[in-house]
Design an enzyme around this catalytic site. Structure first.
Site, short mmCIF file in Angstrom:
data_model
loop_
_atom_site.label_atom_id
_atom_site.label_comp_id
_atom_site.label_asym_id
_atom_site.label_seq_id
_atom_site.Cartn_x
_atom_site.Cartn_y
_atom_site.Cartn_z
CB CYS A 116 -1.00 -0.01 1.15
SG CYS A 116 -2.09 -1.41 1.05
CG HIS A 260 -3.49 3.13 1.28
ND1 HIS A 260 -3.83 2.73 0.00
CD2 HIS A 260 -3.71 2.06 2.08
CE1 HIS A 260 -4.23 1.47 0.04
NE2 HIS A 260 -4.17 1.04 1.29
CG ASN A 290 -6.86 -1.18 -0.10
OD1 ASN A 290 -6.00 -0.76 -0.88
ND2 ASN A 290 -6.56 -1.63 1.10
O1 UT7 Z 1 -4.49 -1.63 2.54
C1 UT7 Z 1 -4.01 -2.46 3.56
C2 UT7 Z 1 -4.46 -1.97 4.84
N1 UT7 Z 1 -5.70 -2.58 5.20
C3 UT7 Z 1 -6.42 -2.03 6.12
O2 UT7 Z 1 -6.07 -0.98 6.61
C4 UT7 Z 1 -7.66 -2.74 6.62
C5 UT7 Z 1 -7.76 -2.63 8.11
N2 UT7 Z 1 -8.86 -3.37 8.72
C6 UT7 Z 1 -10.15 -3.08 8.46
O3 UT7 Z 1 -10.42 -2.19 7.68
C7 UT7 Z 1 -11.24 -3.84 9.20
O4 UT7 Z 1 -10.65 -4.61 10.20
C8 UT7 Z 1 -12.09 -4.74 8.26
C9 UT7 Z 1 -12.97 -3.87 7.37
C10 UT7 Z 1 -11.18 -5.61 7.44
C11 UT7 Z 1 -13.02 -5.64 9.09
O5 UT7 Z 1 -13.80 -4.88 9.99
P1 UT7 Z 1 -13.96 -5.36 11.51
O6 UT7 Z 1 -14.92 -4.44 12.14
O7 UT7 Z 1 -12.59 -5.45 12.11
O8 UT7 Z 1 -14.65 -6.77 11.36
P2 UT7 Z 1 -14.14 -8.20 11.85
O9 UT7 Z 1 -12.99 -8.67 11.04
O10 UT7 Z 1 -13.96 -8.16 13.30
O11 UT7 Z 1 -15.38 -9.13 11.50
C12 UT7 Z 1 -16.61 -9.00 12.17
C13 UT7 Z 1 -17.58 -10.06 11.68
C14 UT7 Z 1 -17.07 -11.49 11.75
O12 UT7 Z 1 -18.12 -12.31 12.19
P3 UT7 Z 1 -18.20 -12.81 13.72
O13 UT7 Z 1 -16.96 -13.60 13.94
O14 UT7 Z 1 -18.27 -11.56 14.55
O15 UT7 Z 1 -19.46 -13.62 13.74
C15 UT7 Z 1 -16.74 -11.84 10.31
O16 UT7 Z 1 -16.87 -13.20 10.03
O17 UT7 Z 1 -17.95 -9.85 10.31
C16 UT7 Z 1 -17.79 -11.07 9.56
N3 UT7 Z 1 -17.38 -10.73 8.20
C17 UT7 Z 1 -18.27 -10.42 7.22
N4 UT7 Z 1 -19.60 -10.35 7.21
C18 UT7 Z 1 -20.19 -9.98 6.05
C19 UT7 Z 1 -16.13 -10.62 7.70
N5 UT7 Z 1 -16.18 -10.25 6.40
C20 UT7 Z 1 -17.50 -10.11 6.09
C21 UT7 Z 1 -18.17 -9.72 4.91
N6 UT7 Z 1 -19.51 -9.68 4.94
N7 UT7 Z 1 -17.51 -9.39 3.79
#
Ligand code: UT7
Length: 333
Positions: A116, A260, A290
């Site tokens: 990135c 970014h 992204n």
């Molecule tokens: O460019 C590189 C840099 N990247 C970044 O900066 C990304 C940084 N991280 C993030 O932006 C966030 O952590 C994410 C957007 C990737 C995820 O958001 P989050 O609030 O941290 O969600 P999470 O990973 O804790 O997931 C929450 C829930 C999970 O379910 P349970 O375990 O709570 O039942 C996941 O299984 O959401 C579920 N989940 C989804 N649900 C629907 C994960 N992906 C999806 C999806 N659709 N696409």
């Protein structure tokens, strides 16, 4: 000691594939929803390539647009630096394809694989070439085709919904006026390597990818989203502050931060920590997702085209991503 020659951005441009994939389009391949994606990331749609051109095809078009913007002819370019982690082939990198397709002289052309923040890294390298007098017209590109690298299924939904394809480019030239790349700041903390990575195909294995690895999905990007998020909201403000301190600027002096585009929530958290409004932090993630190394030059071009900053204004580019790496550049436009 001789005085170093300043460099400045003489032109910018971008190119994205025409094919729009909305959040609801994704629901045909995986269990997800527009609501989840919008709430967690701010993304509404992204562009996914609809042909087998690879990252070079987007890079070439973005470069043409930047060259037109800078009024630069192919024979003037004397260095090409491409930032990408999704080159068309395992080697020799897309910069060789760019050199050939644009009909450039047999100039130096190489790729930088720094995820990135790679565009800021590439800009920093190009700036040094001009500062030292080595080069006079450097083409810097950030280009990615992420869509063919993703696990487009429920198993891969945590990363598949976030990434898009695109390319952006800039032309660097010596500057004899106030416009300049004022400073660049690059950092890495390799202990987090496996928090955001793609394991294979890899020289560590022989064969580089096995049937077992493919079945386990180890050819797809893996991200520990929360770990990345936590570090991003810490490193972005630090590296933006570093760019301001190096140039004795305060936030009042800065017209626009071009971060970014990883997640709208990250940008909002950065704005809050830095006590600034979102009007100062550019965002177009809702349209493109992204796009890794391409996100900053795409955002920079759209922000310029929307009049978010003018000639003579101070802007700061900032990025955080795999490595972990983070970087910034202070620019007088
Ligand atoms: O460019 C590189 C840099 N990247 C970044 O900066 C990304 C940084 N991280 C993030 O932006 C966030 O952590 C994410 C957007 C990737 C995820 O958001 P989050 O609030 O941290 O969600 P999470 O990973 O804790 O997931 C929450 C829930 C999970 O379910 P349970 O375990 O709570 O039942 C996941 O299984 O959401 C579920 N989940 C989804 N649900 C629907 C994960 N992906 C999806 C999806 N659709 N696409």
């Amino acid at each position: 000691m001789s005085v170093l020659q300043k460099s400045a951005i003489a032109g910018i441009g971008f190119h994205v594939p025409e094919r729009i994939i909305t959040n609801s389009d994704l629901t045909q391949w995986m269990e997800t929803s527009d609501e989840w994606i919008t709430d967690r990331s701010g993304i509404k749609e992204r562009r996914w390539i609809d042909h087998d051109g690879g990252a070079s095809s987007l890079a070439i078009q973005a470069a043409k647009n930047a060259m037109e913007d800078a009024h630069v002819l192919p024979e003037e370019i004397d260095m090409v630096i491409c930032a990408t982690i999704t080159s068309d082939y395992f080697f020799p990198g897309i910069s060789a394809q760019v050199q050939e397709a644009l009909g450039l002289n047999h100039v130096g052309a190489f790729d930088i694989k720094a995820a990135c923040p790679a565009f800021v890294y590439a800009l920093s390298v190009g700036d040094q070439y001009i500062k030292t007098g080595h080069s006079k017209t450097v083409l810097v590109i950030g280009a990615e085709v992420q869509s063919t690298a993703l696990d487009i299924s429920t198993r891969g939904r945590d990363t598949a919904v976030l990434f898009g394809d695109g390319a952006g480019a800039a032309i660097l030239k010596p500057s004899d006026n106030e416009s300049a790349i004022l400073s660049t700041h690059l950092h890495t903390e390799g202990k987090y390597l496996k928090s955001l990575w793609c394991e294979g195909p890899a020289s560590k294995f022989n064969p580089r990818i096995s049937k077992e690895m493919l079945e386990e999905g180890r050819q797809y990007p893996y991200m520990n989203g929360r770990e990345v998020f936590k570090n991003a909201v810490k490193r972005f403000p630090q590296v933006i502050q570093e760019a301001m301190d190096a140039n004795e600027l305060t936030m009042d002096d800065v017209a626009q931060i071009i971060p970014h585009q990883a997640n709208l929530r990250i940008s909002q958290a950065v704005a809050k920590r830095m006590k600034i409004g979102m009007d100062k932090v550019y965002s177009n993630i809702h349209k493109y997702g992204n796009t890794t190394a391409a996100s900053i030059p795409i955002a920079l071009t759209e922000a310029r085209n929307e009049g978010k900053f003018q000639r003579g204004d101070y802007i700061i580019l900032a990025a955080f991503g795999a490595g972990f790496r983070w970087a910034s550049a202070a620019i007088r436009w």
